[in-house]
Design a protein around this motif. Structure first.
Motif, PDB file in Angstrom:
ATOM      1  N   PHE A 340       0.833  -1.194   0.000  1.00  0.00           N
ATOM      2  CA  PHE A 340       0.000   0.000   0.000  1.00  0.00           C
ATOM      3  C   PHE A 340       0.878   1.258   0.000  1.00  0.00           C
ATOM      4  CE2 PHE A 340      -3.115  -2.635   2.811  1.00  0.00           C
ATOM      5  CZ  PHE A 340      -3.374  -3.471   1.750  1.00  0.00           C
ATOM      6  N   ALA A 341       1.907   1.271   0.843  1.00  0.00           N
ATOM      7  CA  ALA A 341       2.790   2.430   0.926  1.00  0.00           C
ATOM      8  C   ALA A 341       3.575   2.624  -0.365  1.00  0.00           C
ATOM      9  CB  ALA A 341       3.728   2.280   2.115  1.00  0.00           C
ATOM     10  N   LEU A 342       4.015   1.521  -0.983  1.00  0.00           N
ATOM     11  CA  LEU A 342       4.741   1.627  -2.248  1.00  0.00           C
ATOM     12  C   LEU A 342       3.834   2.164  -3.349  1.00  0.00           C
ATOM     13  CD1 LEU A 342       7.304   1.124  -3.912  1.00  0.00           C
ATOM     14  CD2 LEU A 342       6.497  -1.213  -4.301  1.00  0.00           C
ATOM     15  N   ALA A 343       2.582   1.737  -3.369  1.00  0.00           N
ATOM     16  CA  ALA A 343       1.644   2.242  -4.370  1.00  0.00           C
ATOM     17  C   ALA A 343       1.484   3.747  -4.243  1.00  0.00           C
ATOM     18  CB  ALA A 343       0.294   1.547  -4.223  1.00  0.00           C
ATOM     19  N   GLN A 344       1.425   4.244  -3.016  1.00  0.00           N
ATOM     20  CA  GLN A 344       1.325   5.687  -2.830  1.00  0.00           C
ATOM     21  C   GLN A 344       2.602   6.384  -3.294  1.00  0.00           C
ATOM     22  OE1 GLN A 344       0.428   7.107   1.117  1.00  0.00           O
ATOM     23  NE2 GLN A 344       0.980   9.203   0.571  1.00  0.00           N
ATOM     24  N   ALA A 345       3.766   5.820  -2.947  1.00  0.00           N
ATOM     25  CA  ALA A 345       5.030   6.419  -3.370  1.00  0.00           C
ATOM     26  C   ALA A 345       5.140   6.431  -4.892  1.00  0.00           C
ATOM     27  CB  ALA A 345       6.201   5.651  -2.759  1.00  0.00           C
ATOM     28  N   PHE A 346       4.679   5.370  -5.534  1.00  0.00           N
ATOM     29  CA  PHE A 346       4.674   5.317  -7.005  1.00  0.00           C
ATOM     30  C   PHE A 346       3.750   6.395  -7.567  1.00  0.00           C
ATOM     31  CE2 PHE A 346       2.322   3.848 -10.746  1.00  0.00           C
ATOM     32  CZ  PHE A 346       3.355   3.745 -11.676  1.00  0.00           C
ATOM     33  N   ASP A 347       2.563   6.524  -6.987  1.00  0.00           N
ATOM     34  CA  ASP A 347       1.610   7.533  -7.440  1.00  0.00           C
ATOM     35  C   ASP A 347       2.230   8.924  -7.354  1.00  0.00           C
ATOM     36  OD1 ASP A 347      -1.101   8.310  -8.249  1.00  0.00           O
ATOM     37  OD2 ASP A 347      -1.325   9.077  -6.204  1.00  0.00           O
ATOM     38  N   GLU A 348       2.928   9.198  -6.266  1.00  0.00           N
ATOM     39  CA  GLU A 348       3.577  10.495  -6.099  1.00  0.00           C
ATOM     40  C   GLU A 348       4.714  10.675  -7.110  1.00  0.00           C
ATOM     41  OE1 GLU A 348       4.655  10.256  -2.024  1.00  0.00           O
ATOM     42  OE2 GLU A 348       2.642  10.712  -1.276  1.00  0.00           O
ATOM     43  N   ALA A 349       5.456   9.595  -7.388  1.00  0.00           N
ATOM     44  CA  ALA A 349       6.545   9.681  -8.369  1.00  0.00           C
ATOM     45  C   ALA A 349       5.995   9.948  -9.767  1.00  0.00           C
ATOM     46  CB  ALA A 349       7.357   8.393  -8.341  1.00  0.00           C
ATOM     47  N   MET A 350       4.866   9.336 -10.101  1.00  0.00           N
ATOM     48  CA  MET A 350       4.255   9.583 -11.410  1.00  0.00           C
ATOM     49  C   MET A 350       3.758  11.023 -11.510  1.00  0.00           C
ATOM     50  SD  MET A 350       4.450   6.919 -13.425  1.00  0.00           S
ATOM     51  CE  MET A 350       3.079   6.931 -14.604  1.00  0.00           C
ATOM     52  N   ALA A 351       3.178  11.523 -10.418  1.00  0.00           N
ATOM     53  CA  ALA A 351       2.717  12.909 -10.418  1.00  0.00           C
ATOM     54  C   ALA A 351       3.888  13.875 -10.579  1.00  0.00           C
ATOM     55  CB  ALA A 351       1.955  13.202  -9.123  1.00  0.00           C
ATOM     56  N   ALA A 352       5.009  13.563  -9.918  1.00  0.00           N
ATOM     57  CA  ALA A 352       6.193  14.407 -10.052  1.00  0.00           C
ATOM     58  C   ALA A 352       6.710  14.406 -11.487  1.00  0.00           C
ATOM     59  CB  ALA A 352       7.266  13.935  -9.083  1.00  0.00           C
ATOM     60  N   ARG A 353       6.704  13.239 -12.136  1.00  0.00           N
ATOM     61  CA  ARG A 353       7.134  13.172 -13.530  1.00  0.00           C
ATOM     62  C   ARG A 353       6.224  14.017 -14.411  1.00  0.00           C
ATOM     63  NH1 ARG A 353      10.745   9.229 -15.179  1.00  0.00           N
ATOM     64  NH2 ARG A 353       9.870   9.406 -17.278  1.00  0.00           N
ATOM     65  N   ALA A 354       4.914  13.903 -14.173  1.00  0.00           N
ATOM     66  CA  ALA A 354       3.968  14.653 -14.983  1.00  0.00           C
ATOM     67  C   ALA A 354       4.147  16.166 -14.810  1.00  0.00           C
ATOM     68  CB  ALA A 354       2.543  14.259 -14.622  1.00  0.00           C
ATOM     69  N   ALA A 355       4.566  16.547 -13.597  1.00  0.00           N
ATOM     70  CA  ALA A 355       4.774  17.970 -13.326  1.00  0.00           C
ATOM     71  C   ALA A 355       6.171  18.443 -13.742  1.00  0.00           C
ATOM     72  CB  ALA A 355       4.556  18.240 -11.833  1.00  0.00           C
ATOM     73  N   GLY A 356       6.996  17.507 -14.229  1.00  0.00           N
ATOM     74  CA  GLY A 356       8.337  17.866 -14.662  1.00  0.00           C
ATOM     75  C   GLY A 356       9.302  18.074 -13.529  1.00  0.00           C
ATOM     76  N   ARG A 357       9.012  17.473 -12.368  1.00  0.00           N
ATOM     77  CA  ARG A 357       9.905  17.648 -11.215  1.00  0.00           C
ATOM     78  C   ARG A 357      10.909  16.512 -11.143  1.00  0.00           C
ATOM     79  NH1 ARG A 357       4.929  18.595  -8.615  1.00  0.00           N
ATOM     80  NH2 ARG A 357       5.159  16.695  -7.348  1.00  0.00           N
TER      81      ARG A 357
END
Length: 357
Positions: A340-357
């Motif tokens: 569950f925690a890894l899924a959240q970390a992945f979700d945040e990493a994907m959002a960061a990629r989408a935002a160009g961070r």
């Protein structure tokens, strides 16, 4: 660090959203009652809906009574979960894969695989370990100590007939990653890597294509000796369309040190088995088992590994490549809570990629 999905508890504690509302009864349910999946909080289905379909996170096996309240609806005996828990496990929106580890100790028949496949929804995929009869250079006694050389080590015919073909036939489209985990090798193999490569080359070359029966199927090789993480090993895998199984284990270098091998295989899928927390050392498996049982909370949160793995997953998924990650209870204390925690970390990493961070 606080988990934003579970804000009221620290990472070292059981995430609140996954915690049962009331303590499950200690009395095991009768086998005739079957196994009922736990209710999940609204946050988890919403998170699962944001994960790409080709990203699958799960655990190593599923027969753990300590998962009551966040995978099972209450207390069940381990033997009941082993036989009947898979269907309930596979109903969880975030648990899209599981590793069939028992095959490592005793090869399964087509009917065994087919029985598993019949219990899961269409999107679910399995990770299966090859039998140790194929992947261990040593014959071992009940205490795990080597007793003799294994004449079947990396035998092509046995790999096909005793593992790949039964898994393909039984699992069908539910076949995900088939992992050949090479057990720690005796010195005679480590000082003669060309000989090892030749044998591995012959075995991989004999394996049938997975795609006709299993479009999401991947052949992966995992190791326990850092000496094998070489450009020659990467080239051998690439030649056969196989990949390296990222192994998060105390016997291997940290995850970041293994990434050059994956870069040499790029573009390609990610198969990772998050096995074991480094704090216990290379030979502390039994200690981890004792400390973490009954596997009902994150006792040794490893946010650095989780964040690094999430970034690799995000880069792989963003390129349209398949991702399979299975997690052991010995990684942080509870495999589903780590998932569950890894899924959240992945979700945040994907959002960061989408935002160009």
């Amino acid at each position: 660090m606080q988990d934003s999905l579970f804000p009221e508890l620290a990472e070292a504690d059981l995430p609140a959203a996954a915690r049962p509302a009331a303590k499950p009864t200690a009395r095991a349910r009768k086998p005739a009652a079957g196994v009922v999946a736990a209710s999940v909080p609204d946050e988890l289905p919403a998170l699962a809906a944001r994960l790409p379909a080709h990203v699958r996170i799960g655990s190593s096996s599923w027969s753990y009574p300590g998962w009551a309240g966040f995978v099972w609806d209450g207390a069940y005996d381990a033997s009941v979960l082993a036989k009947r828990g898979l269907e309930a496990y596979a109903r969880h929106p975030l648990l899209r894969t599981v590793s069939i580890d028992r095959n490592f100790y005793q090869p399964l028949a087509v009917a065994d695989y087919a029985r598993y496949a019949a219990q899961v929804p269409p999107h679910f995929r399995f990770v299966a370990k090859a039998p140790s009869l194929v992947t261990d250079a040593t014959v071992r006694g009940e205490d795990g100590r080597g007793t003799a050389s294994n004449p079947h080590f990396l035998d092509p015919e046995l790999a096909v007939q005793g593992f790949v073909q039964p898994a393909l036939e039984g699992l069908g489209e539910h076949c995900g990653a088939l992992v050949f985990q090479l057990s720690p090798l005796p010195a005679r193999w480590l000082v003669d890597l060309p000989r090892l490569h030749a044998r591995l080359d012959a075995m991989l070359g004999a394996l049938p294509s997975l795609r006709p029966q299993a479009p999401d199927g991947i052949i992966a090789v995992e190791v326990r000796d850092a000496a094998l993480l070489t450009p020659e090993f990467a080239a051998l895998l690439r030649r056969h369309g196989a990949t390296y199984c990222l192994g998060v284990h105390a016997k291997l270098p940290p995850l970041e040190a293994q990434l050059p091998l994956l870069r040499a295989l790029w573009p390609g899928p990610l198969v990772c088995r998050w096995n074991y927390h480094r704090r216990h050392g290379a030979y502390g498996y039994e200690e981890a088992e004792r400390v973490y049982a009954p596997f009902d909370r994150l006792r040794d949160a490893d946010p650095d590994t989780r964040a690094a793995l999430a970034r690799v997953m995000a880069g792989t998924a963003a390129a349209g490549q398949k991702v399979y990650v299975t997690i052991s209870n010995k990684a942080e204390g509870s495999a589903p809570l780590s998932a569950f925690a890894l899924a959240q970390a992945f979700d945040e990493a994907m959002a960061a990629r989408a935002a160009g961070r």
